[in-house]
Design a protein around this motif. Structure first.
Motif, PDB file in Angstrom:
ATOM      1  N   GLN A  44      41.158  24.429  -0.177  1.00 59.32           N
ATOM      2  CA  GLN A  44      41.815  25.727  -0.291  1.00 59.32           C
ATOM      3  C   GLN A  44      42.955  25.835   0.710  1.00 59.32           C
ATOM      4  OE1 GLN A  44      38.399  28.478   0.238  1.00 59.32           O
ATOM      5  NE2 GLN A  44      38.873  29.219  -1.813  1.00 59.32           N
ATOM      6  N   SER A  45      44.076  26.368   0.261  1.00 57.27           N
ATOM      7  CA  SER A  45      45.166  26.687   1.179  1.00 57.27           C
ATOM      8  C   SER A  45      44.796  27.939   1.962  1.00 57.27           C
ATOM      9  CB  SER A  45      46.455  26.938   0.396  1.00 57.27           C
ATOM     10  OG  SER A  45      46.341  28.145  -0.355  1.00 57.27           O
ATOM     11  N   ALA A  46      45.625  28.307   2.939  1.00 59.08           N
ATOM     12  CA  ALA A  46      45.370  29.531   3.705  1.00 59.08           C
ATOM     13  C   ALA A  46      45.375  30.755   2.794  1.00 59.08           C
ATOM     14  CB  ALA A  46      46.410  29.683   4.810  1.00 59.08           C
ATOM     15  N   VAL A  47      46.260  30.766   1.796  1.00 56.03           N
ATOM     16  CA  VAL A  47      46.309  31.891   0.854  1.00 56.03           C
ATOM     17  C   VAL A  47      45.046  31.914  -0.002  1.00 56.03           C
ATOM     18  CG1 VAL A  47      47.532  32.903  -1.107  1.00 56.03           C
ATOM     19  CG2 VAL A  47      48.826  31.975   0.820  1.00 56.03           C
ATOM     20  N   LEU A  49      42.155  30.739   0.832  1.00 51.77           N
ATOM     21  CA  LEU A  49      41.060  31.131   1.708  1.00 51.77           C
ATOM     22  C   LEU A  49      41.072  32.641   1.940  1.00 51.77           C
ATOM     23  CD1 LEU A  49      38.701  30.282   3.459  1.00 51.77           C
ATOM     24  CD2 LEU A  49      40.314  29.673   5.276  1.00 51.77           C
ATOM     25  N   ALA A  50      42.261  33.203   2.106  1.00 53.32           N
ATOM     26  CA  ALA A  50      42.383  34.651   2.275  1.00 53.32           C
ATOM     27  C   ALA A  50      41.902  35.382   1.026  1.00 53.32           C
ATOM     28  CB  ALA A  50      43.831  35.021   2.582  1.00 53.32           C
ATOM     29  N   ARG A  51      42.255  34.861  -0.142  1.00 56.22           N
ATOM     30  CA  ARG A  51      41.785  35.474  -1.392  1.00 56.22           C
ATOM     31  C   ARG A  51      40.268  35.397  -1.503  1.00 56.22           C
ATOM     32  NH1 ARG A  51      46.433  32.379  -4.737  1.00 56.22           N
ATOM     33  NH2 ARG A  51      48.113  33.939  -4.578  1.00 56.22           N
ATOM     34  N   SER A  52      39.697  34.276  -1.072  1.00 56.94           N
ATOM     35  CA  SER A  52      38.240  34.127  -1.112  1.00 56.94           C
ATOM     36  C   SER A  52      37.562  35.157  -0.209  1.00 56.94           C
ATOM     37  CB  SER A  52      37.843  32.713  -0.682  1.00 56.94           C
ATOM     38  OG  SER A  52      38.298  31.749  -1.605  1.00 56.94           O
ATOM     39  N   LEU A  53      38.142  35.378   0.968  1.00 60.05           N
ATOM     40  CA  LEU A  53      37.589  36.378   1.886  1.00 60.05           C
ATOM     41  C   LEU A  53      37.638  37.775   1.271  1.00 60.05           C
ATOM     42  CD1 LEU A  53      39.011  35.291   5.354  1.00 60.05           C
ATOM     43  CD2 LEU A  53      36.589  35.588   4.804  1.00 60.05           C
ATOM     44  N   LEU A  54      38.772  38.120   0.694  1.00 59.56           N
ATOM     45  CA  LEU A  54      38.916  39.450   0.098  1.00 59.56           C
ATOM     46  C   LEU A  54      37.985  39.620  -1.095  1.00 59.56           C
ATOM     47  CD1 LEU A  54      42.792  39.811   0.336  1.00 59.56           C
ATOM     48  CD2 LEU A  54      41.086  41.111   1.616  1.00 59.56           C
ATOM     49  N   SER A  55      37.801  38.550  -1.852  1.00 57.63           N
ATOM     50  CA  SER A  55      36.873  38.607  -2.980  1.00 57.63           C
ATOM     51  C   SER A  55      35.435  38.747  -2.492  1.00 57.63           C
ATOM     52  CB  SER A  55      37.016  37.345  -3.831  1.00 57.63           C
ATOM     53  OG  SER A  55      36.064  37.326  -4.872  1.00 57.63           O
ATOM     54  N   ARG A  56      35.114  38.049  -1.421  1.00 54.30           N
ATOM     55  CA  ARG A  56      33.752  38.072  -0.877  1.00 54.30           C
ATOM     56  C   ARG A  56      33.383  39.451  -0.343  1.00 54.30           C
ATOM     57  NH1 ARG A  56      30.890  33.614   1.308  1.00 54.30           N
ATOM     58  NH2 ARG A  56      29.068  34.232   2.529  1.00 54.30           N
TER      59      ARG A  56
END
Length: 227
Positions: A44-47, A49-56
């Protein structure tokens, strides 16, 4: 994992911000600038990873309430990145801090809501506070009375009014949060308020209000004519 460095310039978060301003970036792109690097294990790129955090977590607000341990459950987020994320949200809270200061006059329930909202709106336990005021409704100090479920065994008049007497306060108002986010007063909230009001009357201390803070909203028992 395709490195962000290989993306077109107008798609890279940093270059996009420099060219068009921070307001043009999505939540995920802004968060990616904070965490800086992605996760090689999950490609995962930083973006990403950020999307994964927001989804989580569901939203930036819910992410802001996450603990270090909860953040580290996300692949690619270690203690260092988790600390950076928490630091970001703490800076935002301090920037938006509208707390009453000692000596400042308390004028309305909105003052108390603004004083506590950023601290309490996402807190997962009930906190009960008293704001101690002088005869001109100027703030003397804030006192935390209890943490946990709101009940007569925790919020006892003896503990509530002890700091009132120590500070020679002429008036007091009470504030607590509902972790559910719904500030609707419970029967127990109303009963405890009435009990504290009766004790205040006996002691000659004006009980001005009991304010319940939710997520983005509040209820003032005084404003509703329930005090």
């Amino acid at each position: 994992m395709r490195s962000i460095k290989n993306w077109p310039a107008d798609e890279r978060p940093r270059e996009k911000l420099l060219a068009s301003g921070a307001e043009k970036l999505t939540d995920a792109e802004l968060l990616a600038l904070i965490i800086r690097t992605g996760d090689s294990a999950s490609q995962q790129s930083a973006v990403d990873l950020a999307r994964s955090l927001l989804s989580r977590f569901g939203s930036l607000r819910q992410l802001s309430a996450a603990s270090i341990g909860e953040l580290c459950q996300q692949s690619g987020i270690g203690p260092a990145k988790a600390a950076e994320i928490q630091a970001l949200f703490q800076i935002a809270r301090r920037f938006s801090d509208t707390r009453l200061r000692p000596g400042q006059v308390y004028r309305s329930s909105q003052d108390a809501f603004q004083h506590f909202h950023e601290r309490l709106c996402d807190y997962r336990k009930e906190l009960f506070f008293a704001l101690l005021l002088d005869s001109k409704n100027r703030l003397i100090r804030e006192v935390q009375i209890s943490e946990g479920s709101l009940s007569a065994s925790i919020v006892h008049p003896r503990e509530v009014f002890a700091p009132v007497l120590r500070e020679s306060a002429a008036a007091v108002l009470f504030v607590h949060n509902h972790p559910s986010g719904d500030p609707t007063p419970s029967r127990e909230d109303i009963d405890i308020t009435n009990r504290l009001k009766q004790v205040g009357d006996l002691m000659g201390v004006r009980v001005l209000d009991h304010i319940i803070v939710g997520n983005g909203d509040y209820v003032s028992l005084a404003d509703r004519g329930m005090l």
